[in-house]
Design a protein around this motif. Structure first.
Motif, PDB file in Angstrom:
ATOM      1  N   VAL A 162       0.835  -1.182   0.168  1.00 46.34           N
ATOM      2  CA  VAL A 162      -0.031  -0.079  -0.017  1.00 46.34           C
ATOM      3  C   VAL A 162       1.027   1.372  -0.111  1.00 46.34           C
ATOM      4  O   VAL A 162       1.666   1.243   0.972  1.00 46.34           O
ATOM      5  N   LEU A 163       0.519   2.150  -1.097  1.00 42.00           N
ATOM      6  CA  LEU A 163       1.651   3.172  -0.979  1.00 42.00           C
ATOM      7  C   LEU A 163       2.943   2.887  -1.072  1.00 42.00           C
ATOM      8  O   LEU A 163       3.777   3.338  -0.272  1.00 42.00           O
ATOM      9  N   VAL A 164       3.384   1.873  -1.991  1.00 37.88           N
ATOM     10  CA  VAL A 164       4.569   1.084  -2.065  1.00 37.88           C
ATOM     11  C   VAL A 164       5.812   2.208  -2.183  1.00 37.88           C
ATOM     12  O   VAL A 164       5.828   3.295  -2.503  1.00 37.88           O
ATOM     13  N   LYS A 165       6.824   1.493  -1.554  1.00 35.64           N
ATOM     14  CA  LYS A 165       8.140   2.484  -1.664  1.00 35.64           C
ATOM     15  C   LYS A 165       8.722   2.625  -3.147  1.00 35.64           C
ATOM     16  O   LYS A 165       8.378   2.076  -3.994  1.00 35.64           O
ATOM     17  N   HIS A 166       9.517   3.518  -3.260  1.00 35.95           N
ATOM     18  CA  HIS A 166      10.165   4.227  -4.490  1.00 35.95           C
ATOM     19  C   HIS A 166       8.910   4.683  -5.323  1.00 35.95           C
ATOM     20  O   HIS A 166       9.117   4.391  -6.599  1.00 35.95           O
ATOM     21  N   ALA A 167       7.992   5.401  -4.815  1.00 38.94           N
ATOM     22  CA  ALA A 167       6.988   5.776  -5.568  1.00 38.94           C
ATOM     23  C   ALA A 167       6.007   6.612  -4.982  1.00 38.94           C
ATOM     24  O   ALA A 167       6.224   6.854  -3.500  1.00 38.94           O
ATOM     25  N   LEU A 168       5.302   7.419  -5.540  1.00 40.79           N
ATOM     26  CA  LEU A 168       4.336   8.411  -4.856  1.00 40.79           C
ATOM     27  C   LEU A 168       3.008   8.220  -5.656  1.00 40.79           C
ATOM     28  O   LEU A 168       2.880   7.904  -6.654  1.00 40.79           O
ATOM     29  N   PRO A 169       2.029   8.197  -4.894  1.00 38.89           N
ATOM     30  CA  PRO A 169       0.537   8.318  -5.268  1.00 38.89           C
ATOM     31  C   PRO A 169       0.366   9.287  -6.188  1.00 38.89           C
ATOM     32  O   PRO A 169       0.825  10.406  -6.216  1.00 38.89           O
ATOM     33  N   LEU A 170      -0.700   9.005  -7.393  1.00 39.81           N
ATOM     34  CA  LEU A 170      -0.990   9.959  -8.483  1.00 39.81           C
ATOM     35  C   LEU A 170      -1.549  11.169  -7.688  1.00 39.81           C
ATOM     36  O   LEU A 170      -1.502  12.329  -8.176  1.00 39.81           O
ATOM     37  N   ALA A 171      -2.611  10.947  -6.616  1.00 33.31           N
ATOM     38  CA  ALA A 171      -3.170  11.984  -6.008  1.00 33.31           C
ATOM     39  C   ALA A 171      -3.065  11.653  -4.457  1.00 33.31           C
ATOM     40  O   ALA A 171      -2.857  10.483  -4.205  1.00 33.31           O
ATOM     41  N   PRO A 172      -2.952  12.511  -3.620  1.00 30.28           N
ATOM     42  CA  PRO A 172      -2.974  12.325  -2.035  1.00 30.28           C
ATOM     43  C   PRO A 172      -3.904  11.374  -1.675  1.00 30.28           C
ATOM     44  O   PRO A 172      -5.049  11.614  -2.153  1.00 30.28           O
ATOM     45  N   LEU A 173      -3.586  10.555  -0.766  1.00 32.42           N
ATOM     46  CA  LEU A 173      -4.441   9.611  -0.413  1.00 32.42           C
ATOM     47  C   LEU A 173      -3.980   9.015   1.013  1.00 32.42           C
ATOM     48  O   LEU A 173      -3.008   8.483   1.209  1.00 32.42           O
ATOM     49  N   PRO A 174      -5.057   9.296   2.121  1.00 31.51           N
ATOM     50  CA  PRO A 174      -4.460   8.918   3.262  1.00 31.51           C
ATOM     51  C   PRO A 174      -4.243   7.360   3.529  1.00 31.51           C
ATOM     52  O   PRO A 174      -4.780   6.315   2.755  1.00 31.51           O
ATOM     53  N   MET A 175      -3.345   6.882   4.336  1.00 27.66           N
ATOM     54  CA  MET A 175      -3.043   5.652   4.514  1.00 27.66           C
ATOM     55  C   MET A 175      -4.104   4.505   4.732  1.00 27.66           C
ATOM     56  O   MET A 175      -4.113   3.502   4.115  1.00 27.66           O
ATOM     57  N   HIS A 176      -4.909   4.861   5.864  1.00 25.03           N
ATOM     58  CA  HIS A 176      -6.030   4.087   6.210  1.00 25.03           C
ATOM     59  C   HIS A 176      -6.948   4.121   4.938  1.00 25.03           C
ATOM     60  O   HIS A 176      -7.727   2.962   4.818  1.00 25.03           O
ATOM     61  N   VAL A 177      -7.341   4.896   4.065  1.00 23.48           N
ATOM     62  CA  VAL A 177      -8.182   4.875   3.067  1.00 23.48           C
ATOM     63  C   VAL A 177      -7.383   3.983   1.992  1.00 23.48           C
ATOM     64  O   VAL A 177      -8.220   3.022   1.664  1.00 23.48           O
ATOM     65  N   ALA A 178      -6.102   4.123   1.518  1.00 22.02           N
ATOM     66  CA  ALA A 178      -5.462   3.198   0.804  1.00 22.02           C
ATOM     67  C   ALA A 178      -5.376   1.871   1.205  1.00 22.02           C
ATOM     68  O   ALA A 178      -5.842   0.673   0.194  1.00 22.02           O
ATOM     69  N   VAL A 179      -5.357   1.483   2.397  1.00 26.60           N
ATOM     70  CA  VAL A 179      -5.655   0.381   2.999  1.00 26.60           C
ATOM     71  C   VAL A 179      -7.005  -0.474   2.865  1.00 26.60           C
ATOM     72  O   VAL A 179      -7.192  -1.446   2.219  1.00 26.60           O
ATOM     73  N   GLN A 180      -7.917   0.356   3.080  1.00 30.95           N
ATOM     74  CA  GLN A 180      -9.208  -0.243   3.003  1.00 30.95           C
ATOM     75  C   GLN A 180      -9.708  -0.564   1.580  1.00 30.95           C
ATOM     76  O   GLN A 180     -10.156  -1.579   1.230  1.00 30.95           O
ATOM     77  N   ASP A 181      -9.166   0.446   0.593  1.00 34.69           N
ATOM     78  CA  ASP A 181      -9.167   0.026  -0.763  1.00 34.69           C
ATOM     79  C   ASP A 181      -8.809  -1.284  -0.967  1.00 34.69           C
ATOM     80  O   ASP A 181      -9.314  -2.230  -2.101  1.00 34.69           O
ATOM     81  N   THR A 182      -7.297  -1.386  -0.515  1.00 36.02           N
ATOM     82  CA  THR A 182      -6.742  -2.431  -1.144  1.00 36.02           C
ATOM     83  C   THR A 182      -7.309  -3.559  -0.773  1.00 36.02           C
ATOM     84  O   THR A 182      -7.115  -5.060  -1.343  1.00 36.02           O
ATOM     85  N   LEU A 183      -7.906  -3.687   0.529  1.00 32.32           N
ATOM     86  CA  LEU A 183      -8.404  -5.083   1.135  1.00 32.32           C
ATOM     87  C   LEU A 183      -9.839  -5.178   0.558  1.00 32.32           C
ATOM     88  O   LEU A 183     -10.210  -6.213   0.289  1.00 32.32           O
ATOM     89  N   ALA A 184     -10.676  -4.245   0.666  1.00 27.26           N
ATOM     90  CA  ALA A 184     -12.057  -4.458   0.327  1.00 27.26           C
ATOM     91  C   ALA A 184     -12.474  -4.592  -1.291  1.00 27.26           C
ATOM     92  O   ALA A 184     -13.334  -5.201  -1.621  1.00 27.26           O
ATOM     93  N   ARG A 185     -11.702  -3.598  -1.877  1.00 23.39           N
ATOM     94  CA  ARG A 185     -11.988  -3.350  -3.317  1.00 23.39           C
ATOM     95  C   ARG A 185     -10.878  -4.204  -4.214  1.00 23.39           C
ATOM     96  O   ARG A 185     -11.280  -4.712  -5.281  1.00 23.39           O
ATOM     97  N   GLY A 186      -9.654  -4.271  -3.437  1.00 24.85           N
ATOM     98  CA  GLY A 186      -8.703  -4.738  -4.427  1.00 24.85           C
ATOM     99  C   GLY A 186      -8.614  -6.349  -4.113  1.00 24.85           C
ATOM    100  O   GLY A 186      -7.921  -7.038  -4.890  1.00 24.85           O
ATOM    101  N   GLY A 187      -8.947  -6.954  -2.873  1.00 23.87           N
ATOM    102  CA  GLY A 187      -9.166  -8.355  -2.730  1.00 23.87           C
ATOM    103  C   GLY A 187      -8.044  -8.841  -2.167  1.00 23.87           C
ATOM    104  O   GLY A 187      -7.740 -10.013  -2.147  1.00 23.87           O
ATOM    105  N   ALA A 188      -6.983  -7.851  -1.599  1.00 24.62           N
ATOM    106  CA  ALA A 188      -5.767  -8.638  -1.003  1.00 24.62           C
ATOM    107  C   ALA A 188      -5.963  -9.206   0.252  1.00 24.62           C
ATOM    108  O   ALA A 188      -7.011  -9.189   1.030  1.00 24.62           O
ATOM    109  N   ASP A 189      -5.253 -10.460   0.730  1.00 21.45           N
ATOM    110  CA  ASP A 189      -5.324 -11.201   1.698  1.00 21.45           C
ATOM    111  C   ASP A 189      -4.658 -10.403   2.979  1.00 21.45           C
ATOM    112  O   ASP A 189      -4.800 -11.122   4.068  1.00 21.45           O
ATOM    113  N   GLY A 190      -3.961  -9.561   2.677  1.00 21.92           N
ATOM    114  CA  GLY A 190      -2.920  -8.865   3.388  1.00 21.92           C
ATOM    115  C   GLY A 190      -2.262  -7.650   2.899  1.00 21.92           C
ATOM    116  O   GLY A 190      -2.205  -7.649   1.693  1.00 21.92           O
ATOM    117  N   VAL A 191      -1.798  -6.696   3.867  1.00 17.64           N
ATOM    118  CA  VAL A 191      -1.247  -5.625   3.047  1.00 17.64           C
ATOM    119  C   VAL A 191       0.199  -5.421   3.689  1.00 17.64           C
ATOM    120  O   VAL A 191       0.549  -5.694   4.784  1.00 17.64           O
TER     121      VAL A 191
END
Length: 270
Positions: A162-191
């Motif tokens: 989530v908000l991986v190293k050596h990178a920047l998000p295209l638009a500002p995104l709070p960590m907790h929102v990015a985590v929620q999206d990755t799990l709930a909408r992206g289907g990850a088993d862990g972050v």
């Protein structure tokens, strides 16, 4: 969560990274696959000897990385190495195909018997030194279904940065929102949460935000975990992915040191 529990139960895993030397087709390729395989197996056995919980096979030597799809020779080489590692160690084995070829990682995992993959950008869009990388959740999870690798207890688990190293998000995104999206909408088993770059520790506040967004799903540290940070960061995560701190003299390209693995394992209690 079922795939995670099938792999690790209630343990907090210490996952050691097997950094592969340059593979066929990459600029640094040395022409000797037998030597690449021998190095990978030696590192895998060192992780086992030191008490690591799992290993992660990664084409770290292939820089500069393709942003998305890697060529067939990379997939073939990683399939050979991953199969040898799976057959050699009794630990869970994971696959990461850099920079963001989740489809290749899944294919290698299914063919070799590996049990999880790491995906750098599963959801969202990140600006990186490879250019713009967009999330691959939609095709990846459909591919997992088509390959019959999506079982709740016997499928291939997806661990996503989530908000991986050596990178920047295209638009500002709070960590907790990015985590929620990755799990709930992206289907990850862990972050996985990391610092800004390889070897850089994640800030405790960022981990707390990630745990808030995860709501009980596994949150792993993906960079900068070692003896100097174990006591401070260890209690705030559900697992760690470690490489540099476990190499001889702490140098990235040195072989894995089983004594360093054992020492860090003792600091990172289940």
């Amino acid at each position: 969560m079922n795939r995670w529990r099938q792999l690790f139960g209630e343990r907090r895993p210490l996952i050691g990274v097997i950094h592969l030397p340059p593979l066929p087709g990459s600029p640094g390729w040395g022409g000797d696959m037998a030597a690449v395989e021998a190095r990978a197996l030696a590192d895998a056995q060192a992780y086992v000897g030191g008490g690591a919980t799992a290993v992660l096979v990664e084409n770290f030597g292939d820089h500069p990385f393709f942003p998305h799809q890697v060529p067939p020779e990379t997939v073939a080489a990683m399939g050979r190495i991953a199969t040898a590692v799976v057959q050699t160690v009794s630990l869970p084995v994971g696959i990461n195909v850099l920079r963001n070829d989740g489809a290749a990682a899944l294919a290698v995992a299914v063919a070799s018997g590996a049990q999880f993959i790491r995906v750098n950008v599963l959801s969202g869009a990140m600006v990186t030194d490879q250019g713009l990388i967009q999330g691959c959740a939609a095709p990846l999870l459909r591919q997992r279904r088509l390959l019959a690798a999506d079982g709740a207890t016997d499928g291939v688990a997806v661990l996503a940065d989530v908000l991986v190293k050596h990178a920047l998000p295209l638009a500002p995104l709070p960590m907790h929102v990015a985590v929620q999206d990755t799990l709930a909408r992206g289907g990850a088993d862990g972050v996985i949460v990391s610092g800004d770059s390889t070897g850089t520790p994640v800030e405790p506040e960022v981990l707390q935000q990630a745990r808030h967004g995860a709501q009980g799903a596994p949150v792993l540290i993906g960079s900068g975990f070692g003896p100097a940070t174990a006591d401070r960061l260890g209690p705030l995560c559900d697992g760690v992915i470690v490489a540099s701190a476990l190499k001889q003299d702490g140098r990235l390209w040195n072989p894995v040191d089983p004594q360093r693995v054992a020492q860090l394992r003792s600091r990172f209690h289940p």
